[in-house]
Design a protein around this motif. Sequence first.
Motif, PDB file in Angstrom:
ATOM      1  N   UNK A 151       0.853  -1.193   0.000  1.00 49.65           N
ATOM      2  CA  UNK A 151       0.000   0.000   0.000  1.00 49.65           C
ATOM      3  C   UNK A 151       0.884   1.236   0.000  1.00 49.65           C
ATOM      4  N   UNK A 152       0.658   2.096  -0.941  1.00 49.77           N
ATOM      5  CA  UNK A 152       1.477   3.301  -1.039  1.00 49.77           C
ATOM      6  C   UNK A 152       1.303   4.161   0.206  1.00 49.77           C
ATOM      7  N   UNK A 153       2.380   4.517   0.871  1.00 50.41           N
ATOM      8  CA  UNK A 153       2.281   5.328   2.082  1.00 50.41           C
ATOM      9  C   UNK A 153       1.897   6.762   1.731  1.00 50.41           C
ATOM     10  N   UNK A 154       1.283   7.437   2.668  1.00 52.35           N
ATOM     11  CA  UNK A 154       0.873   8.815   2.435  1.00 52.35           C
ATOM     12  C   UNK A 154       2.084   9.683   2.206  1.00 52.35           C
ATOM     13  N   UNK A 155       3.089   9.366   3.020  1.00 50.94           N
ATOM     14  CA  UNK A 155       4.239  10.234   3.067  1.00 50.94           C
ATOM     15  C   UNK A 155       5.447   9.422   2.652  1.00 50.94           C
ATOM     16  N   UNK A 156       5.815   9.510   1.391  1.00 54.94           N
ATOM     17  CA  UNK A 156       6.921   8.667   0.971  1.00 54.94           C
ATOM     18  C   UNK A 156       8.240   9.366   1.156  1.00 54.94           C
ATOM     19  N   UNK A 157       8.839   9.171   2.301  1.00 54.93           N
ATOM     20  CA  UNK A 157      10.180   9.712   2.496  1.00 54.93           C
ATOM     21  C   UNK A 157      11.072   9.002   1.491  1.00 54.93           C
ATOM     22  N   UNK A 158      11.468   7.835   1.894  1.00 58.33           N
ATOM     23  CA  UNK A 158      12.339   7.093   1.010  1.00 58.33           C
ATOM     24  C   UNK A 158      11.981   5.630   1.199  1.00 58.33           C
ATOM     25  N   UNK A 159      10.692   5.444   1.282  1.00 60.96           N
ATOM     26  CA  UNK A 159      10.141   4.169   1.705  1.00 60.96           C
ATOM     27  C   UNK A 159       9.955   3.228   0.530  1.00 60.96           C
ATOM     28  N   UNK A 160      10.188   1.946   0.781  1.00 60.53           N
ATOM     29  CA  UNK A 160       9.873   0.943  -0.238  1.00 60.53           C
ATOM     30  C   UNK A 160       8.407   0.541  -0.107  1.00 60.53           C
ATOM     31  N   UNK A 161       7.748   0.445  -1.208  1.00 65.98           N
ATOM     32  CA  UNK A 161       6.351   0.019  -1.150  1.00 65.98           C
ATOM     33  C   UNK A 161       5.929  -0.659  -2.450  1.00 65.98           C
ATOM     34  N   UNK A 162       4.859  -1.428  -2.356  1.00 61.96           N
ATOM     35  CA  UNK A 162       4.220  -2.004  -3.539  1.00 61.96           C
ATOM     36  C   UNK A 162       2.743  -1.669  -3.451  1.00 61.96           C
ATOM     37  N   UNK A 163       2.127  -1.506  -4.572  1.00 52.05           N
ATOM     38  CA  UNK A 163       0.689  -1.214  -4.557  1.00 52.05           C
ATOM     39  C   UNK A 163       0.126  -1.411  -5.958  1.00 52.05           C
ATOM     40  N   UNK A 164      -1.185  -1.429  -6.024  1.00 53.09           N
ATOM     41  CA  UNK A 164      -1.850  -1.357  -7.312  1.00 53.09           C
ATOM     42  C   UNK A 164      -1.901   0.102  -7.715  1.00 53.09           C
ATOM     43  N   UNK A 165      -2.265   0.326  -8.961  1.00 50.45           N
ATOM     44  CA  UNK A 165      -2.557   1.691  -9.356  1.00 50.45           C
ATOM     45  C   UNK A 165      -4.055   1.880  -9.171  1.00 50.45           C
ATOM     46  N   UNK A 166      -4.432   2.277  -7.991  1.00 51.30           N
ATOM     47  CA  UNK A 166      -5.848   2.338  -7.647  1.00 51.30           C
ATOM     48  C   UNK A 166      -6.590   3.424  -8.406  1.00 51.30           C
ATOM     49  N   UNK A 167      -5.891   4.492  -8.659  1.00 48.85           N
ATOM     50  CA  UNK A 167      -6.467   5.557  -9.470  1.00 48.85           C
ATOM     51  C   UNK A 167      -6.854   5.003 -10.848  1.00 48.85           C
ATOM     52  N   UNK A 168      -5.889   4.394 -11.465  1.00 51.43           N
ATOM     53  CA  UNK A 168      -6.066   3.825 -12.795  1.00 51.43           C
ATOM     54  C   UNK A 168      -7.194   2.782 -12.818  1.00 51.43           C
ATOM     55  N   UNK A 169      -7.258   1.995 -11.760  1.00 46.17           N
ATOM     56  CA  UNK A 169      -8.243   0.905 -11.726  1.00 46.17           C
ATOM     57  C   UNK A 169      -9.671   1.438 -11.808  1.00 46.17           C
ATOM     58  N   UNK A 170      -9.995   2.441 -11.006  1.00 47.29           N
ATOM     59  CA  UNK A 170     -11.368   2.958 -11.060  1.00 47.29           C
ATOM     60  C   UNK A 170     -11.569   3.852 -12.281  1.00 47.29           C
ATOM     61  N   UNK A 171     -10.513   4.529 -12.660  1.00 47.73           N
ATOM     62  CA  UNK A 171     -10.617   5.368 -13.851  1.00 47.73           C
ATOM     63  C   UNK A 171     -11.038   4.508 -15.044  1.00 47.73           C
ATOM     64  N   UNK A 172     -10.334   3.442 -15.196  1.00 51.93           N
ATOM     65  CA  UNK A 172     -10.584   2.494 -16.272  1.00 51.93           C
ATOM     66  C   UNK A 172     -11.999   1.905 -16.182  1.00 51.93           C
ATOM     67  N   UNK A 173     -12.351   1.541 -14.990  1.00 53.22           N
ATOM     68  CA  UNK A 173     -13.643   0.912 -14.738  1.00 53.22           C
ATOM     69  C   UNK A 173     -14.797   1.854 -15.075  1.00 53.22           C
ATOM     70  N   UNK A 174     -14.694   3.056 -14.609  1.00 49.34           N
ATOM     71  CA  UNK A 174     -15.767   4.028 -14.829  1.00 49.34           C
ATOM     72  C   UNK A 174     -15.892   4.340 -16.328  1.00 49.34           C
ATOM     73  N   UNK A 175     -14.752   4.455 -16.957  1.00 48.41           N
ATOM     74  CA  UNK A 175     -14.753   4.660 -18.401  1.00 48.41           C
ATOM     75  C   UNK A 175     -15.536   3.579 -19.121  1.00 48.41           C
ATOM     76  N   UNK A 176     -15.281   2.384 -18.691  1.00 50.09           N
ATOM     77  CA  UNK A 176     -15.936   1.230 -19.298  1.00 50.09           C
ATOM     78  C   UNK A 176     -17.456   1.322 -19.120  1.00 50.09           C
ATOM     79  N   UNK A 177     -17.858   1.722 -17.929  1.00 44.31           N
ATOM     80  CA  UNK A 177     -19.287   1.846 -17.654  1.00 44.31           C
ATOM     81  C   UNK A 177     -19.899   2.942 -18.522  1.00 44.31           C
ATOM     82  N   UNK A 178     -19.148   4.015 -18.679  1.00 45.48           N
ATOM     83  CA  UNK A 178     -19.647   5.119 -19.510  1.00 45.48           C
ATOM     84  C   UNK A 178     -19.810   4.638 -20.953  1.00 45.48           C
ATOM     85  N   UNK A 179     -18.826   3.882 -21.389  1.00 47.48           N
ATOM     86  CA  UNK A 179     -18.910   3.334 -22.753  1.00 47.48           C
ATOM     87  C   UNK A 179     -20.140   2.464 -22.936  1.00 47.48           C
ATOM     88  N   UNK A 180     -20.508   1.791 -21.850  1.00 52.96           N
ATOM     89  CA  UNK A 180     -21.693   0.935 -21.937  1.00 52.96           C
ATOM     90  C   UNK A 180     -22.971   1.761 -21.868  1.00 52.96           C
TER      91      UNK A 180
END
Lengths: 332, 332
Positions: A151-180
């Motif tokens: 999970x991407x930390x709020x405050x990335x000093x110099x932290x290692x992290x892994x995460x999904x691109x959550x922004x992209x995920x819903x962006x993509x999803x909503x787009x798809x719904x709009x297309x439908x």
Amino acid sequence: MAVTIKDVARLANVSPSTVSRVISNSSRISDATKNVVYAAMEELNYKPNAIARNLANASTKTLGLIIPNKEENLFKNPFFIQAMRGISIYSQKKNYKIMFNYSSNPEDELSFVREFVHSKWVDGIILLTANEDDLCIDYLNEQAFPFVVIGRPFNLHDIMWVDNDNFQATYHLVNKLIQKGCQDIAFIGGPSRRIFSKDRLEGYKRAIDLRNLTLDEALIVETNDFTDENGYQAMKEICKHKIPDAVVTTDDLLAFGVLKYIREHDYKIKVTGFNNTPLSEYQMPALTSVDIKAEDLGYNAAKLLIRHLEGRDSPVNHFIVGTELIERQSTK
Amino acid sequence: MAVTIKDVARLANVSPSTVSRVISNSSRISDATKNVVYAAMEELNYKPNAIARNLANASTKTLGLIIPNKEENLFKNPFFIQAMRGISIYSQKKNYKIMFNYSSNPEDELSFVREFVHSKWVDGIILLTANEDDLCIDYLNEQAFPFVVIGRPFNLHDIMWVDNDNFQATYHLVNKLIQKGCQDIAFIGGPSRRIFSKDRLEGYKRAIDLRNLTLDEALIVETNDFTDENGYQAMKEICKHKIPDAVVTTDDLLAFGVLKYIREHDYKIKVTGFNNTPLSEYQMPALTSVDIKAEDLGYNAAKLLIRHLEGRDSPVNHFIVGTELIERQSTK
DNA sequence: CTGAAAGCGCTTACAG
DNA sequence: CTGAAAGCGCTTACAG
């Protein structure tokens, strides 16, 4: 008593130092000696004492894991067990062990982290969640102890992290719904102290925005917990205002509540969940959901951390795991 | 460098031995010295090095856990995570740590067990499942290494174990169905290499027997795996022979398949599952299921083992955890 | 009640 | 290429 390096040395007629070097396959030992030593180890069925090695090496080849127990949906959402599995798989490859603790609240969590750190039990720590003002992250940073966050930390000093691109995920999803053909798309999200909640909401807003639909704040609800009850109530709230033609939720449990409400009122509304929990395919209708690939998240978290411990840092200190939209009846 | 016992000793003006004794709160140390030492530890923020203690004590206060990864339904069935949670809760109380490994097959499982044993990493092992001819059990027995099994072993030499009373659970359940007026009760179970499968079948048979119903072998199916598909097929098979008025299954997933078949044919048949997975309450109709209290199983497994390690063996070397029948619409 | 010393089973810089 | 020795940071029997 167990057989030690000395016993092997005696039998092989060499010094303990030599045996030690053979074990760690270090420096220049002649093949002849190696073979004698191997034979002796074999004969005595010698196994190195890991604890003694740890002490001498000041390293345990062990990773520490804190599982947040407060998560109500620990059992319904396979996120944690999947992530643990991914972590475990990479760790095993690299001969790292894993130690874990359940914590029932943030204070416990911090004290477990402290314990891991100062007892020298583990070489590094994997945090399974990132919160706003995360005490563990602050502490680990302060101590300069190796760790990685899922999970991407709020405050990335110099932290290692892994995460999904959550922004992209819903962006993509909503787009798809709009297309439908959906116009009025509602959003039911989680608490904003979790960064993924924020990101998902942003993705939703952006998609609405770019498609020139008007953002209707009354179609957006942020809940405190991921429960079906909350989903149900949120949906009720939204419908008082307007019946949407689609609902995007940021957790399957929320979506289950939404589906229930829809069934009761016999509406025809597309619904999507998040996490692709096993429950989702059993819904009526089967729920479309975003699979966040929790196992990959765990795997890559372990990878980042272990590479760091071995001094082979990756060029970047984070890793993005792709999501996958699993389409089922609920968006047909 | 981290602060060690020597630094504390120096500051407190005592010997390292004394500091060590204060830490372990052992023997007769004067309160005066204790306080000086405590103050010094405080000032230096001293934390004992766990690894060094382990080596000196020849004990790690750590339990090893093997999670069988092959379990297809690892995510759908919360058994493992619940059991781990129970184990973790008791262990934390007693200041034991937990180390775990996922194994993808029985051979892996054995090699992890061996590694745990001979590397001296753990003081005891908890096996999460018991199979017929269980290699791990044989090995641990042979090595006289402390361990406990979740699930009654086939061959109880002198093994510690915890389990439900599976015989009693189905016996009770079938009785209840008979009381509700059911006559033709089918049984869909799992592979008999698992002892709980056997026990559950026995409980079923006994109940049929004692109620003077005739045992119809064609109403009994033993499947290889706990999948909905298997449940569906088994039900199909049974219905060719006769439409029962109730079906007892030994796993929720099997029951899900049965429910599907019943929905398709619009039969009116009572159905029960096992494990009370989160999925069960979402079924149509909601599934009646036997809760096996996996967390209690884990808790008591840890308890038996830790007590043993501390030399406070219980009078009996096993523990039975009660099950609870969760009644929902599917048996209404 | 407290300390000096040996030990737990490894590793490794130093010397040869 | 190999060994003797010191060290990792604790614990504990022995002695006082």
